[in-house]
Design a protein around this motif. Structure first.
Motif, PDB file in Angstrom:
ATOM      1  N   GLY A 326      45.521  31.168  46.081  1.00 25.15           N
ATOM      2  CA  GLY A 326      45.813  32.314  46.946  1.00 25.15           C
ATOM      3  C   GLY A 326      47.268  32.253  47.387  1.00 25.15           C
ATOM      4  N   HIS A 327      47.954  33.412  47.368  1.00 28.11           N
ATOM      5  CA  HIS A 327      49.405  33.391  47.494  1.00 28.11           C
ATOM      6  C   HIS A 327      49.952  34.305  48.586  1.00 28.11           C
ATOM      7  CE1 HIS A 327      50.081  31.021  43.802  1.00 28.11           C
ATOM      8  NE2 HIS A 327      48.960  31.603  43.409  1.00 28.11           N
ATOM      9  N   PHE A 328      51.218  34.026  48.915  1.00 20.53           N
ATOM     10  CA  PHE A 328      51.972  34.800  49.901  1.00 20.53           C
ATOM     11  C   PHE A 328      52.164  36.248  49.454  1.00 20.53           C
ATOM     12  CE2 PHE A 328      55.979  36.322  51.730  1.00 20.53           C
ATOM     13  CZ  PHE A 328      55.816  35.997  53.070  1.00 20.53           C
ATOM     14  N   ASP A 329      52.204  36.500  48.154  1.00 19.62           N
ATOM     15  CA  ASP A 329      52.425  37.863  47.646  1.00 19.62           C
ATOM     16  C   ASP A 329      51.131  38.673  47.560  1.00 19.62           C
ATOM     17  OD1 ASP A 329      51.125  36.740  45.508  1.00 19.62           O
ATOM     18  OD2 ASP A 329      52.693  37.152  44.029  1.00 19.62           O
ATOM     19  N   LYS A 330      50.083  38.211  48.262  1.00 18.12           N
ATOM     20  CA  LYS A 330      48.797  38.913  48.389  1.00 18.12           C
ATOM     21  C   LYS A 330      47.940  38.834  47.121  1.00 18.12           C
ATOM     22  CE  LYS A 330      51.037  42.356  51.387  1.00 18.12           C
ATOM     23  NZ  LYS A 330      51.203  43.796  51.677  1.00 18.12           N
ATOM     24  N   ARG A 331      48.302  37.971  46.197  1.00 24.72           N
ATOM     25  CA  ARG A 331      47.575  37.925  44.935  1.00 24.72           C
ATOM     26  C   ARG A 331      46.714  36.668  44.825  1.00 24.72           C
ATOM     27  NH1 ARG A 331      49.186  41.889  41.463  1.00 24.72           N
ATOM     28  NH2 ARG A 331      51.119  42.966  42.052  1.00 24.72           N
ATOM     29  N   LEU A 332      45.552  36.900  44.239  1.00 22.95           N
ATOM     30  CA  LEU A 332      44.636  35.818  43.893  1.00 22.95           C
ATOM     31  C   LEU A 332      44.789  35.590  42.389  1.00 22.95           C
ATOM     32  CD1 LEU A 332      42.377  34.221  45.456  1.00 22.95           C
ATOM     33  CD2 LEU A 332      40.752  35.851  44.495  1.00 22.95           C
ATOM     34  N   ARG A 333      45.095  34.324  41.993  1.00 24.90           N
ATOM     35  CA  ARG A 333      45.347  34.048  40.583  1.00 24.90           C
ATOM     36  C   ARG A 333      44.351  33.025  40.054  1.00 24.90           C
ATOM     37  NH1 ARG A 333      50.627  34.969  42.758  1.00 24.90           N
ATOM     38  NH2 ARG A 333      51.738  36.576  41.548  1.00 24.90           N
ATOM     39  N   PHE A 334      43.847  33.308  38.860  1.00 24.60           N
ATOM     40  CA  PHE A 334      42.884  32.417  38.194  1.00 24.60           C
ATOM     41  C   PHE A 334      43.622  31.671  37.084  1.00 24.60           C
ATOM     42  CE2 PHE A 334      40.447  35.543  40.338  1.00 24.60           C
ATOM     43  CZ  PHE A 334      39.187  35.018  40.594  1.00 24.60           C
ATOM     44  N   TRP A 335      43.388  30.342  37.019  1.00 27.86           N
ATOM     45  CA  TRP A 335      44.121  29.496  36.071  1.00 27.86           C
ATOM     46  C   TRP A 335      43.181  28.631  35.249  1.00 27.86           C
ATOM     47  CZ3 TRP A 335      49.371  30.402  36.450  1.00 27.86           C
ATOM     48  CH2 TRP A 335      49.839  30.932  37.644  1.00 27.86           C
ATOM     49  N   ASP A 336      43.628  28.358  34.053  1.00 22.53           N
ATOM     50  CA  ASP A 336      43.073  27.292  33.222  1.00 22.53           C
ATOM     51  C   ASP A 336      44.167  26.231  33.152  1.00 22.53           C
ATOM     52  OD1 ASP A 336      42.361  25.583  31.089  1.00 22.53           O
ATOM     53  OD2 ASP A 336      41.261  27.188  30.073  1.00 22.53           O
ATOM     54  N   GLU A 337      43.850  24.984  33.517  1.00 14.55           N
ATOM     55  CA  GLU A 337      44.881  23.954  33.586  1.00 14.55           C
ATOM     56  C   GLU A 337      45.580  23.704  32.251  1.00 14.55           C
ATOM     57  OE1 GLU A 337      42.604  19.763  32.675  1.00 14.55           O
ATOM     58  OE2 GLU A 337      43.561  20.063  34.606  1.00 14.55           O
ATOM     59  N   ARG A 338      44.981  24.203  31.187  1.00 13.37           N
ATOM     60  CA  ARG A 338      45.595  24.020  29.870  1.00 13.37           C
ATOM     61  C   ARG A 338      46.628  25.112  29.553  1.00 13.37           C
ATOM     62  NH1 ARG A 338      39.780  24.011  27.099  1.00 13.37           N
ATOM     63  NH2 ARG A 338      39.776  25.815  28.514  1.00 13.37           N
ATOM     64  N   GLN A 339      46.689  26.130  30.415  1.00 13.55           N
ATOM     65  CA  GLN A 339      47.584  27.262  30.165  1.00 13.55           C
ATOM     66  C   GLN A 339      48.662  27.338  31.251  1.00 13.55           C
ATOM     67  OE1 GLN A 339      47.172  29.042  27.377  1.00 13.55           O
ATOM     68  NE2 GLN A 339      45.352  27.841  26.860  1.00 13.55           N
ATOM     69  N   ASP A 340      49.806  27.913  30.890  1.00  7.19           N
ATOM     70  CA  ASP A 340      50.908  28.053  31.843  1.00  7.19           C
ATOM     71  C   ASP A 340      50.897  29.388  32.573  1.00  7.19           C
ATOM     72  OD1 ASP A 340      51.992  25.555  31.280  1.00  7.19           O
ATOM     73  OD2 ASP A 340      53.107  26.328  29.561  1.00  7.19           O
ATOM     74  N   THR A 341      50.085  30.321  32.135  1.00 12.96           N
ATOM     75  CA  THR A 341      50.013  31.634  32.773  1.00 12.96           C
ATOM     76  C   THR A 341      48.606  31.875  33.284  1.00 12.96           C
ATOM     77  OG1 THR A 341      49.530  32.701  30.635  1.00 12.96           O
ATOM     78  CG2 THR A 341      51.843  32.596  31.332  1.00 12.96           C
ATOM     79  N   SER A 342      48.513  32.689  34.322  1.00 11.34           N
ATOM     80  CA  SER A 342      47.206  32.976  34.905  1.00 11.34           C
ATOM     81  C   SER A 342      46.374  33.830  33.952  1.00 11.34           C
ATOM     82  CB  SER A 342      47.367  33.692  36.247  1.00 11.34           C
ATOM     83  OG  SER A 342      48.098  34.891  36.080  1.00 11.34           O
ATOM     84  N   SER A 343      45.076  33.585  33.974  1.00 14.88           N
ATOM     85  CA  SER A 343      44.177  34.345  33.106  1.00 14.88           C
ATOM     86  C   SER A 343      43.743  35.655  33.741  1.00 14.88           C
ATOM     87  CB  SER A 343      42.942  33.504  32.780  1.00 14.88           C
ATOM     88  OG  SER A 343      42.257  33.140  33.973  1.00 14.88           O
ATOM     89  N   PHE A 344      43.877  35.739  35.077  1.00 13.15           N
ATOM     90  CA  PHE A 344      43.442  36.948  35.776  1.00 13.15           C
ATOM     91  C   PHE A 344      44.081  36.959  37.155  1.00 13.15           C
ATOM     92  CE2 PHE A 344      40.397  39.406  38.401  1.00 13.15           C
ATOM     93  CZ  PHE A 344      40.378  40.582  37.658  1.00 13.15           C
ATOM     94  N   GLU A 345      44.398  38.169  37.671  1.00 10.99           N
ATOM     95  CA  GLU A 345      44.973  38.303  39.010  1.00 10.99           C
ATOM     96  C   GLU A 345      44.281  39.422  39.763  1.00 10.99           C
ATOM     97  OE1 GLU A 345      49.165  38.784  39.097  1.00 10.99           O
ATOM     98  OE2 GLU A 345      49.596  36.925  38.003  1.00 10.99           O
ATOM     99  N   MET A 346      44.173  39.245  41.081  1.00  9.73           N
ATOM    100  CA  MET A 346      43.628  40.283  41.961  1.00  9.73           C
ATOM    101  C   MET A 346      44.605  40.503  43.121  1.00  9.73           C
ATOM    102  SD  MET A 346      39.574  39.263  42.309  1.00  9.73           S
ATOM    103  CE  MET A 346      39.306  40.562  43.513  1.00  9.73           C
ATOM    104  N   LEU A 347      44.892  41.758  43.442  1.00 14.26           N
ATOM    105  CA  LEU A 347      45.732  42.094  44.588  1.00 14.26           C
ATOM    106  C   LEU A 347      44.832  42.392  45.784  1.00 14.26           C
ATOM    107  CD1 LEU A 347      48.584  42.675  45.691  1.00 14.26           C
ATOM    108  CD2 LEU A 347      48.259  45.062  44.992  1.00 14.26           C
ATOM    109  N   LEU A 348      45.030  41.629  46.886  1.00 13.91           N
ATOM    110  CA  LEU A 348      44.199  41.788  48.073  1.00 13.91           C
ATOM    111  C   LEU A 348      44.963  42.501  49.192  1.00 13.91           C
ATOM    112  CD1 LEU A 348      42.294  38.378  48.093  1.00 13.91           C
ATOM    113  CD2 LEU A 348      41.748  40.498  46.906  1.00 13.91           C
ATOM    114  N   ASP A 349      44.374  42.492  50.414  1.00 17.25           N
ATOM    115  CA  ASP A 349      44.902  43.296  51.523  1.00 17.25           C
ATOM    116  C   ASP A 349      46.156  42.734  52.170  1.00 17.25           C
ATOM    117  OD1 ASP A 349      42.811  45.001  51.155  1.00 17.25           O
ATOM    118  OD2 ASP A 349      41.570  44.152  52.731  1.00 17.25           O
ATOM    119  N   GLY A 350      46.394  41.438  52.036  1.00 22.63           N
ATOM    120  CA  GLY A 350      47.526  40.830  52.738  1.00 22.63           C
ATOM    121  C   GLY A 350      47.793  39.431  52.227  1.00 22.63           C
ATOM    122  N   LYS A 351      48.717  38.734  52.905  1.00 23.69           N
ATOM    123  CA  LYS A 351      49.039  37.358  52.529  1.00 23.69           C
ATOM    124  C   LYS A 351      47.769  36.502  52.636  1.00 23.69           C
ATOM    125  CE  LYS A 351      53.490  38.143  54.695  1.00 23.69           C
ATOM    126  NZ  LYS A 351      54.301  37.879  55.907  1.00 23.69           N
TER     127      LYS A 351
END
Length: 467
Positions: A326-351
């Motif tokens: 969970g991030h300051f830019d209001k985004r929830l990011r899903f990761w696979d530790e084997r990858q360098d980029t997120s597999s999915f992102e969600m924009l929420l209501d706030g930080k």
């Protein structure tokens, strides 16, 4: 004059008395002629002056007549101006009345519009809640079907609990041991101990076998700045913490000594979690990176650039193939530790200030500071199926929400000292008395589900249970 000239030009000639008189008369006559000529010239000049005076008098008369006409016209204009002033004053009064009427009409229109908006919002909120209820009960039905399936398995990260959770109604113990405000709290997997940490740079371990009674076991030191996040391994042997000095440290509980220090972050470490059966640690930092650490070798095995300050983490699988940040830019990011980029992102209501995984591992609670809301997310659908908020709920930078062990409740503290609890099945708020006088950054349920602990910013923690 010729006689005079002959007499003058003849010096030998003797003048008689008559000649002398004649000469005198002639001289006088010449003077008189000259005076006459001067008088004529003067009279001519005077005549010219008189003519100028007459012309100017005529001009003055004409100007006086013109002034009289102008005065008459000015008087008429004054009368018209006075009339226009009266008309203008009347128009201004009429305009003021119209403005007042217009303002009143505008206020009525705005009130009417607001009522319309409120009606529409109420309708939309009602429809939204109906949809959320419908979706939730459909998901509950699907979950029950999955639970009845012989293929159903439970993650080893799920903590054991006895029976359904309850919402404790009173404070049964207050403890003040830290010397400064607290930011973090973590229970062991069996609930026999918990750890607290904060701005005093230390971690305190507590025995919680007989809640509401707690017993201080040991104090772990070694951090050079405030402790922001704590986690206890699944065998209750180690504690890992992230601090504001950009370091991740792991202690052995029994000896109270630092076993490992993991260096690599460039800024505050806001979140740490054990995973892979406590053989690995994932940390999230204000430096916008996630780092994966091997406990056995004390090495950083991977660094993931998350593009925004990470405030909390949740591990969905022991293998690390599903890590959520969970991030300051209001985004929830899903990761696979084997990858360098997120597999999915969600924009929420706030930080996003915190994440908490439900006991069954199927739902995620996300606290959002700007809107002071908690998003209830279905991880299978990867979408929010409910939003919890309340009048008076105000979240701080370090507010952390938590599920009850059975996932039936979500708890969250507020900056005014209130604690808010919602039922995830009915989507209704449960009543909790207000006892805190300062901000409550953390509320954490005991793994048995019969009590929870709330941290207060003023160095205290409160144990809640049924009286």
């Amino acid at each position: 004059q010729e006689d005079i000239k002959s007499i003058i030009n003849d010096p030998g000639k003797k003048l008689t008395e008559n000649d002398k008189n004649f000469l005198a008369l002639q001289q006088e006559n010449i003077q008189l002629v000259r005076q006459h000529e001067n008088t004529q010239r003067e009279m001519l000049r005077m005549a010219m002056k008189v003519k100028d005076v007459v012309a100017k008098e005529t001009q003055i008369i004409n100007l006086e007549g013109k002034c009289l006409r102008l005065e008459q016209e000015n008087s008429v204009l004054k009368d018209e101006f006075t009339t226009l002033q009266l008309m203008c004053k009347k128009l201004e009064e009429d305009n003021k009345k119209l403005m007042v009427e217009n303002q009143n009409m505008l206020e009525k229109i705005l009130l009417h519009k607001k009522e319309e908006v409120d009606v529409v919002n109420l309708h939309n909120e009602t429809m939204k809640r109906l949809k959320e209820h419908q979706m939730f009960y459909e998901l509950e039905s699907a979950r029950k079907e999955e639970n009845n399936s012989p293929e159903q398995s439970v993650s080893s990260r799920c903590r054991l609990y006895s029976g359904p959770a309850i919402v404790p109604g009173s404070v049964t113990n207050k403890v003040e041991q830290h010397t400064s405000e607290m930011y973090s709290l973590a229970f062991s997997y069996q609930g026999t101990m918990f750890a607290t940490g904060g701005a005093d740079k230390c971690i305190k371990i507590w025995r919680s076998n007989n809640l509401p009674d707690v017993e201080s076991v040991t104090t772990l030191t070694g951090c050079n700045a405030g402790v922001m996040s704590i986690d206890i391994d699944e065998r209750d042997q180690y504690v890992v913490a992230g601090s504001n000095d950009a370091a991740v440290r792991m202690w052995q509980i029994s000896g109270g000594q630092i076993r490992s220090t993991f260096m690599g972050h460039d800024n505050k470490v806001y979140s740490v979690k054990f995973y892979n059966h406590s053989q690995r640690i994932v940390s999230g930092s204000h430096d916008r990176t996630l780092r994966l650490w091997d406990v056995r070798t004390n090495k950083n095995v991977r660094t993931i650039f998350a593009r925004s300050s990470c405030h909390d983490l949740a591990v969905l699988s022991e293998q690390g193939t599903d890590i959520v940040s969970g991030h300051f830019d209001k985004r929830l990011r899903f990761w696979d530790e084997r990858q360098d980029t997120s597999s999915f992102e969600m924009l929420l209501d706030g930080k996003i200030t915190s994440l908490d995984l439900s006991g069954c591992g199927k739902y995620l609670a996300c606290s959002c500071k700007d809107a002071s809301t908690i998003k209830f997310i279905d991880l299978k659908l990867r979408q929010a199926i409910a939003t919890f908020t309340a009048d008076g709920l105000r979240m701080g930078e370090h507010t952390r929400c938590s599920f009850s062990p059975d996932g039936q409740y979500i708890a969250c503290g507020s900056t005014d000292g209130s604690i808010f609890v919602w039922n995830t099945r009915t989507l209704k708020r449960e009543e909790v008395p207000k006892v805190h006088s300062n901000a409550v950054p953390v509320v954490k349920w005991h793994p048995m589900g019969q009590s929870f602990i709330s941290l207060e910013k003023s160095k205290k923690f409160y144990v809640w249970s049924e009286a």
